[in-house]
Design a protein around this motif. Structure first.
Motif, PDB file in Angstrom:
ATOM      1  N   PHE B  43       0.875  -1.233   0.206  1.00 22.61           N
ATOM      2  CA  PHE B  43       0.029   0.086  -0.092  1.00 22.61           C
ATOM      3  C   PHE B  43       0.836   1.193  -0.050  1.00 22.61           C
ATOM      4  O   PHE B  43       0.411   2.517  -0.403  1.00 22.61           O
ATOM      5  N   ALA B  44       2.055   1.186   0.695  1.00 16.28           N
ATOM      6  CA  ALA B  44       3.086   2.570   0.793  1.00 16.28           C
ATOM      7  C   ALA B  44       3.453   2.693  -0.654  1.00 16.28           C
ATOM      8  O   ALA B  44       3.357   3.890  -0.889  1.00 16.28           O
ATOM      9  N   THR B  45       3.817   1.704  -1.486  1.00 20.97           N
ATOM     10  CA  THR B  45       4.235   1.678  -2.775  1.00 20.97           C
ATOM     11  C   THR B  45       3.167   2.215  -3.612  1.00 20.97           C
ATOM     12  O   THR B  45       3.442   3.147  -4.393  1.00 20.97           O
ATOM     13  N   VAL B  46       2.196   1.689  -3.708  1.00 16.86           N
ATOM     14  CA  VAL B  46       1.014   2.244  -4.274  1.00 16.86           C
ATOM     15  C   VAL B  46       0.742   3.986  -4.203  1.00 16.86           C
ATOM     16  O   VAL B  46       0.452   4.520  -5.178  1.00 16.86           O
ATOM     17  N   ALA B  47       0.736   3.995  -2.874  1.00 11.27           N
ATOM     18  CA  ALA B  47       0.163   5.473  -2.471  1.00 11.27           C
ATOM     19  C   ALA B  47       1.527   6.378  -2.934  1.00 11.27           C
ATOM     20  O   ALA B  47       1.111   7.448  -3.546  1.00 11.27           O
ATOM     21  N   ALA B  48       2.838   6.120  -2.768  1.00  8.07           N
ATOM     22  CA  ALA B  48       3.884   6.717  -3.317  1.00  8.07           C
ATOM     23  C   ALA B  48       3.809   6.880  -4.716  1.00  8.07           C
ATOM     24  O   ALA B  48       4.023   7.947  -5.293  1.00  8.07           O
ATOM     25  N   ARG B  49       3.481   5.704  -5.612  1.00  8.28           N
ATOM     26  CA  ARG B  49       3.645   5.768  -6.970  1.00  8.28           C
ATOM     27  C   ARG B  49       2.307   6.664  -7.692  1.00  8.28           C
ATOM     28  O   ARG B  49       2.579   7.357  -8.746  1.00  8.28           O
ATOM     29  N   THR B  50       1.148   6.394  -7.034  1.00 11.78           N
ATOM     30  CA  THR B  50       0.328   7.146  -7.650  1.00 11.78           C
ATOM     31  C   THR B  50       0.062   8.756  -7.340  1.00 11.78           C
ATOM     32  O   THR B  50      -0.611   9.429  -7.802  1.00 11.78           O
ATOM     33  N   ASN B  51       0.829   9.080  -6.137  1.00 11.89           N
ATOM     34  CA  ASN B  51       0.815  10.404  -5.798  1.00 11.89           C
ATOM     35  C   ASN B  51       2.499  10.710  -5.828  1.00 11.89           C
ATOM     36  O   ASN B  51       2.910  10.909  -4.511  1.00 11.89           O
ATOM     37  N   ALA B 147       0.159 -12.689  17.321  1.00  5.62           N
ATOM     38  CA  ALA B 147       1.376 -12.149  17.837  1.00  5.62           C
ATOM     39  C   ALA B 147       2.698 -12.328  16.624  1.00  5.62           C
ATOM     40  O   ALA B 147       3.249 -11.290  16.362  1.00  5.62           O
ATOM     41  N   VAL B 148       2.467 -13.207  15.742  1.00 10.78           N
ATOM     42  CA  VAL B 148       3.159 -13.278  14.599  1.00 10.78           C
ATOM     43  C   VAL B 148       3.037 -12.492  13.643  1.00 10.78           C
ATOM     44  O   VAL B 148       3.713 -11.493  13.261  1.00 10.78           O
ATOM     45  N   LEU B 149       1.798 -12.066  13.505  1.00 11.26           N
ATOM     46  CA  LEU B 149       1.308 -11.008  12.557  1.00 11.26           C
ATOM     47  C   LEU B 149       1.761  -9.598  13.173  1.00 11.26           C
ATOM     48  O   LEU B 149       2.101  -8.801  12.313  1.00 11.26           O
ATOM     49  N   ALA B 150       1.580  -9.536  14.562  1.00 10.04           N
ATOM     50  CA  ALA B 150       1.997  -7.907  14.908  1.00 10.04           C
ATOM     51  C   ALA B 150       3.603  -8.147  14.814  1.00 10.04           C
ATOM     52  O   ALA B 150       4.055  -6.927  14.428  1.00 10.04           O
ATOM     53  N   GLY B 151       4.417  -9.150  14.973  1.00  9.62           N
ATOM     54  CA  GLY B 151       5.754  -8.989  14.803  1.00  9.62           C
ATOM     55  C   GLY B 151       6.238  -8.602  13.455  1.00  9.62           C
ATOM     56  O   GLY B 151       6.642  -7.750  13.251  1.00  9.62           O
ATOM     57  N   LEU B 152       5.495  -9.488  12.400  1.00  9.21           N
ATOM     58  CA  LEU B 152       5.961  -9.137  10.887  1.00  9.21           C
ATOM     59  C   LEU B 152       5.454  -7.736  10.521  1.00  9.21           C
ATOM     60  O   LEU B 152       6.211  -7.170   9.666  1.00  9.21           O
ATOM     61  N   MET B 153       4.147  -7.240  11.052  1.00 10.97           N
ATOM     62  CA  MET B 153       3.891  -5.888  10.767  1.00 10.97           C
ATOM     63  C   MET B 153       4.626  -4.773  11.065  1.00 10.97           C
ATOM     64  O   MET B 153       4.800  -3.923  10.563  1.00 10.97           O
ATOM     65  N   THR B 154       5.127  -5.071  12.305  1.00 12.54           N
ATOM     66  CA  THR B 154       6.002  -4.002  12.827  1.00 12.54           C
ATOM     67  C   THR B 154       7.403  -3.940  11.871  1.00 12.54           C
ATOM     68  O   THR B 154       7.594  -2.819  11.579  1.00 12.54           O
ATOM     69  N   VAL B 155       7.777  -5.128  11.450  1.00 13.52           N
ATOM     70  CA  VAL B 155       9.140  -5.181  10.722  1.00 13.52           C
ATOM     71  C   VAL B 155       8.615  -4.358   9.339  1.00 13.52           C
ATOM     72  O   VAL B 155       9.119  -3.435   8.902  1.00 13.52           O
ATOM     73  N   THR B 156       7.538  -4.678   8.705  1.00  7.32           N
ATOM     74  CA  THR B 156       7.067  -4.286   7.287  1.00  7.32           C
ATOM     75  C   THR B 156       6.908  -2.787   7.532  1.00  7.32           C
ATOM     76  O   THR B 156       7.102  -2.153   6.526  1.00  7.32           O
ATOM     77  N   ALA B 157       6.160  -2.239   8.690  1.00 11.82           N
ATOM     78  CA  ALA B 157       5.736  -0.846   8.804  1.00 11.82           C
ATOM     79  C   ALA B 157       7.180  -0.248   8.996  1.00 11.82           C
ATOM     80  O   ALA B 157       7.379   1.040   8.405  1.00 11.82           O
ATOM     81  N   ILE B 158       8.202  -0.700   9.921  1.00  9.38           N
ATOM     82  CA  ILE B 158       9.295   0.223  10.051  1.00  9.38           C
ATOM     83  C   ILE B 158      10.027   0.024   8.625  1.00  9.38           C
ATOM     84  O   ILE B 158      10.608   1.261   8.226  1.00  9.38           O
ATOM     85  N   GLY B 159      10.024  -0.785   7.627  1.00  7.68           N
ATOM     86  CA  GLY B 159      10.594  -1.155   6.470  1.00  7.68           C
ATOM     87  C   GLY B 159       9.625  -0.060   5.535  1.00  7.68           C
ATOM     88  O   GLY B 159      10.391   0.924   4.577  1.00  7.68           O
ATOM     89  N   ALA B 160       8.470   0.202   5.833  1.00  7.11           N
ATOM     90  CA  ALA B 160       7.636   1.458   4.938  1.00  7.11           C
ATOM     91  C   ALA B 160       7.887   2.769   5.692  1.00  7.11           C
ATOM     92  O   ALA B 160       7.261   3.869   5.189  1.00  7.11           O
ATOM     93  N   GLY B 161       9.011   2.871   6.498  1.00  9.36           N
ATOM     94  CA  GLY B 161       9.290   4.230   6.806  1.00  9.36           C
ATOM     95  C   GLY B 161       8.655   4.671   8.121  1.00  9.36           C
ATOM     96  O   GLY B 161       8.726   5.837   8.370  1.00  9.36           O
ATOM     97  N   LEU B 162       7.906   3.966   9.064  1.00 10.65           N
ATOM     98  CA  LEU B 162       7.596   4.343  10.173  1.00 10.65           C
ATOM     99  C   LEU B 162       8.376   4.260  11.320  1.00 10.65           C
ATOM    100  O   LEU B 162       9.427   3.160  11.281  1.00 10.65           O
ATOM    101  N   PRO B 163       8.341   5.251  12.446  1.00  5.69           N
ATOM    102  CA  PRO B 163       9.617   5.082  13.412  1.00  5.69           C
ATOM    103  C   PRO B 163       8.852   3.688  14.231  1.00  5.69           C
ATOM    104  O   PRO B 163       8.057   3.443  14.053  1.00  5.69           O
ATOM    105  N   ALA B 164       9.972   3.150  14.793  1.00  9.39           N
ATOM    106  CA  ALA B 164       9.714   1.602  15.396  1.00  9.39           C
ATOM    107  C   ALA B 164       8.615   2.043  16.363  1.00  9.39           C
ATOM    108  O   ALA B 164       7.982   1.029  16.357  1.00  9.39           O
ATOM    109  N   GLY B 165       8.371   2.737  17.421  1.00 14.70           N
ATOM    110  CA  GLY B 165       7.240   2.721  18.178  1.00 14.70           C
ATOM    111  C   GLY B 165       6.044   3.254  17.525  1.00 14.70           C
ATOM    112  O   GLY B 165       5.311   2.415  17.933  1.00 14.70           O
ATOM    113  N   SER B 166       5.979   3.793  16.433  1.00 13.17           N
ATOM    114  CA  SER B 166       4.735   3.828  15.712  1.00 13.17           C
ATOM    115  C   SER B 166       4.324   2.646  15.142  1.00 13.17           C
ATOM    116  O   SER B 166       3.224   2.146  15.019  1.00 13.17           O
ATOM    117  N   ALA B 167       5.443   1.937  14.678  1.00 11.55           N
ATOM    118  CA  ALA B 167       5.074   0.906  13.714  1.00 11.55           C
ATOM    119  C   ALA B 167       4.513  -0.270  14.685  1.00 11.55           C
ATOM    120  O   ALA B 167       3.709  -1.089  14.663  1.00 11.55           O
TER     121      ALA B 167
END
Ligand SMILES: Nc1ncnc2c1ncn2[C@@H]1O[C@H](COP(=O)(O)OP(=O)(O)O)[C@@H](O)[C@H]1O
Ligand SMILES: [Mg+2]
Lengths: 309, 530
Positions: B43-51, B147-167
């Motif tokens: 979604f981050a890529t789509v958002a960046a590409r379309t805008n 919990a696994v989902l939350a872990g993975l999402m934290t990682v991918t959200a950091i990858g998408a540029g969110l600060p660790a705490g927000s991710a």
């Protein structure tokens, strides 16, 4: 009389599995034919070929004078089928399923339908997904019995029924026989077939190993004799055809091949018979002998075919 | 393990059951969690590409800040100082919440009620297994997975540029909604005897709280009073990437605890296999019209067709209504619109509707396969109903339903556009545009049918045909013409932005008829499974 079902050399393979291995089955018109065999013997596969649901790998099958594969639609007007594992549409009620199947078969006798539902104590208002195995089977049985057809193909139709319902089933099938219908009744429950069948074919590993009337099949096998005599019996084990002889005091018990029964009983007579009981083998014993001692009987496997023709 | 076995409590055997569940779902659960987590960078890529520029992002965000769209995305925070990350959270947060909730609904239903319904639970419970072990194992599985989902999402959200705490907050807030719905389903599976009905109840609850949250967002961009009544709302009310706060998740935790307690209490009061709500009975005999394979096919597909119709009409109305905001200008690569933004948008919606109906068509044929392997067509085909008649009438019903769905979605799209643009002409124009796509859906249906006829185990290949069409149409627009031509969905003109030409319609229809005959022929000569 033209046979209702006739197969010769029927073969069906599933990859490496040879489910049918040269099956010769003959079912006469108007007879109740027991199709007996253990699980995995090939009963359902045979039936599915006869119904045109599968095509044989080799061999020939004739059903009501037609080809089960190419004449399927025309033949199905004249038959009804109950599978061993009945599956119903989850959100159709049992009553709806009965009506639908009956109508697709060209009409259903509403009176007979209701009689059968009552006889089987079936609740037709429940949804298909809520029925137990036995009740799903009842739905299929009612649909089959309520339609006016010449041939019924029943694949282990009562495996989910309780003894009371089994008795209802037997009564109905006996009625069909009186009405001149042909029934192919597959089963691994021997007692069921024993009560109903005119003739029996026993299948094992995709072949018919024996076929004939029950009397003929019994004739092939041993009778069990128990006797009490005035003097202890001697020399019994030496007689031809006598097996498993045991004695305790004045009592003896043995089994004897049918053709030697006469000689064995005469031998007993010399010792003064006080009491004598004999009983024919049950189908269990009959099958056990086949499966336990194949080499002995394998060559005579088609004895019954000749005798019944 | 032997220690728990000897204690003989209500939870005996939970560990073994959990192990079994993990093993049974060893593909499913990693797939669910990974796919949901990967939607963050997607979604981050789509958002960046379309805008591509901050101005474009700003314009899109402003366009989205209308009550109608806030119903789908809101509430949102911190959009005054807009970044791609804030845009991501503002627009797509709800999708992650829905994903986590659905994953848990299906997981709990699968491991509790479905097991009871199949009779497997009876085998299990007859072993040394406590009364509450199956439910506990299912809930633990859901905690682990979430919990696994939350872990993975934290990682991918950091990858998408969110600060660790927000991710982390974003991921945990998503997980919290997931667990609430594990709780909801733990209760619903106690109520009915059927796993599908239980999942349906939980899905219904999800739909209701989705609407409540959206209604709150319609009241106020940052969430009105109604948002506080929805578990989905609580997760969003953590204000990720704005003035963040964790405490709304306390509400989620409390509700989960209440639901799980209720589930155990209900479970203790009922028999194995039974529901708290008794099943209704139906008619004792079939209605007069239920007398042909076509009637049966219609009867079996009826609720599915109604459901699809409702969803497509709702979707069509909404997408049509958005045309009004499009008119004011949104030039993006994504829409491939050229100069005429409005027509581009509408054409895209028309094509999108056709793809969605394509999903319906494939599912309908897949359903035939299920009927077959479950052994439900052998009883039909041993009546005088021929294979031609059975498959042919099922196909006719599905084809008619697909065309009806196209017509309905075109009407709805047109009505929405007509209302928002104040021009009644759109009703006819868009209905025609969507209906004109019928040949590609019929060809897709025919191909699926041919797969079913010749290689029933490979019916799923039809999804690849649809996916390839989507890939070519939406992402790979600059592919060589030959590769584009392979797609079923690149032949019929994209109306209204392109003009009508009859040739491709005729060609595709003739092809569809030919492939259908081929499929029927294949089905006639193969063995039936099941
Ligand atoms: N569709 C199939 N694919 C592979 N093997 C099969 C299939 N149907 C039956 N078989 C095999 O053929 C043999 C005979 O099966 P079946 O006719 O069902 O036996 P029965 O009805 O006498 O119990 C078994 O070994 C079974 O595993
Ligand atoms: Mg069988």
């Amino acid at each position: 009389m033209t046979p209702a079902i006739e197969t010769s050399g029927l073969v069906k393979t599933f990859g490496p599995v040879r489910a049918l291995d040269g099956l010769d089955l003959s079912v006469g018109s108007g007879e109740i034919h027991g199709f007996l065999g253990p699980n995995g013997a090939g009963k359902s596969t045979t039936i599915r070929i006869l119904l045109g649901l599968m095509r044989a790998t080799a061999g020939r099958a004739t059903l009501l004078g037609g080809d089960p594969w190419s004449d399927a639609t025309a033949l199905h007007r004249r038959l009804a089928y109950v599978p061993g594992d009945v599956e119903l549409w989850p959100n159709l009620t049992g009553g709806e399923a009965i009506d639908l199947l009956g109508r697709l078969r060209g009409g259903i006798d509403a009176g007979r339908r209701d009689e059968l539902i009552a006889a089987f104590q079936l609740n037709p208002t429940k949804k298909g997904r809520t029925y137990s195995k036995g009740n799903r089977q009842k739905v299929a049985l009612v649909a089959a019995f309520a339609s006016d057809v010449e041939l019924l193909i029943l694949d282990e139709p009562t495996s989910g029924l309780d003894p009371l319902m089994e008795a209802v089933f037997q009564e109905i099938v006996a009625g069909l026989k009186d009405a001149g219908r042909t029934v192919l009744l597959s089963s691994h429950i021997l007692a069921q077939v024993e009560k109903l069948a005119d003739r029996v074919s026993i299948i094992r590993q995709g072949r018919i190993v024996q076929a004939g009337t029950l009397a003929e099949l019994r004739h092939l096998t041993r009778t069990i004799v128990e006797a009490e005599t005035a003097a202890p019996v001697t020399g019994l084990p030496a007689l031809p055809g006598v097996h498993d002889a045991t004695a305790s005091g004045a009592r003896v018990r043995f089994s004897v091949d049918a053709e030697h029964l006469d000689a064995a009983v005469k031998h007993l007579g010399a010792f003064g018979i006080r009491a004598l009981t004999s009983h024919p083998p049950t189908l269990e014993e009959l099958m056990l002998r086949h499966y336990g001692n194949e080499r002995h009987y394998g060559n005579e496997g088609h004895y019954g075919d000749g005798a019944a023709a | 393990m032997s220690a728990t076995m000897t204690r003989g409590g209500a939870l005996t055997g939970t560990g073994i059951l959990l192990g079994l569940a993990l093993r049974r779902d060893r593909i499913k659960l990693p797939a669910w969690t990974l796919i949901i987590a990967l939607f963050v960078p997607y979604f981050a890529t789509v958002a960046a590409r379309t805008n591509p520029t901050p101005e474009a992002l700003r314009r899109t965000m402003d366009m989205m800040d209308v009550p109608m769209l806030r119903l789908f995305t809101g509430p949102s925070y911190g959009t005054g100082d807009l970044t791609v990350q804030r845009y991501l959270i503002a627009v797509y947060f709800v999708e992650f919440l829905l994903g986590a909730a659905l994953m848990n609904i299906l997981l709990i239903a699968r491991h509790t009620r479905a097991e009871e319904q199949s009779g497997r639970a009876e085998l299990i419970r007859a072993a040394v297994v406590g009364r509450h072990a199956p439910l506990t194992a299912a809930l633990l599985l859901s905690v682990i997975t979430t919990a696994v989902l939350a872990g993975l999402m934290t990682v991918t959200a950091i990858g998408a540029g969110l600060p660790a705490g927000s991710a982390l907050l974003f991921a945990v807030a998503t997980a919290a909604t997931g667990l609430v719905f594990a709780g909801v389903t733990a209760v619903s599976v106690q109520l009915t005897e059927h796993a599908r009905a239980a999942a349906g109840i939980a899905g219904g609850v999800l739909g209701v709280v989705w609407v409540i949250r959206g209604a709150g967002a319609v009241q106020d961009t940052e969430g009105g009073g109604l948002t506080w009544l929805s578990p989905l709302g609580w997760s969003q009310l953590t204000r990720v990437l704005a003035d963040e706060r964790w405490w709304p998740l306390g509400l989620s935790a409390a509700l989960t605890a209440v639901l799980v307690t209720a589930a155990y209490a209900l479970a203790a009061r009922r028999d194995l296999g039974a529901g708290v709500v008794a099943t209704r009975s139906g008619p004792a005999s079939a209605p007069g019209w239920l007398r042909s394979p076509a009637a049966l096919s219609l009867r079996l597909q009826r609720s599915s067709i109604l459901w699809w119709s409702g969803s497509l009409v709702a979707g069509g109305l909404v997408f049509g209504a958005l045309a009004g905001s499009m008119r004011d200008g949104l030039a993006t690569d994504f829409l491939d619109a050229g100069p005429d933004v409005l027509s581009g948008y509408l054409s895209l919606m028309v094509v999108g509707m056709s793809f969605i109906v394509g999903i319906f068509a494939i599912l309908a044929v897949t359903r035939l396969r299920t009927e077959e392997v479950r052994g439900r067509i052998a009883p039909l085909l041993t009546t005088p109903t021929s294979r031609w008649a059975w498959l042919g009438s099922s196909l006719l019903v599905t084809a008619a339903a697909a065309v009806t769905l196209l017509a309905l979605s075109g009407l709805a799209l047109g009505a929405g556009a007509a209302l928002s643009l104040g021009d009644g002409g759109y009703v006819g124009e868009l209905t025609g545009a969507v209906l004109a796509r019928a040949p590609e859906i019929l060809l897709l249906l025919a191909i699926t049918l041919a797969l079913y006829g010749f290689a029933p185990r490979a019916v799923a290949v039809a999804w690849a045909v649809l996916a390839y069409g989507g890939f070519v149409r939406f992402w790979a627009t600059d592919l060589p013409a030959a590769l584009k031509a392979l797609s079923l969905f690149d032949h019929i003109p994209r109306m209204p932005i392109e003009g009508f030409t009859p040739t491709p319609l005729v060609t595709l229809t003739v092809l569809a008829a030919g492939v259908t005959l081929l499929g029927l022929y294949g089905f006639r000569r193969r063995d039936l499974d099941g």
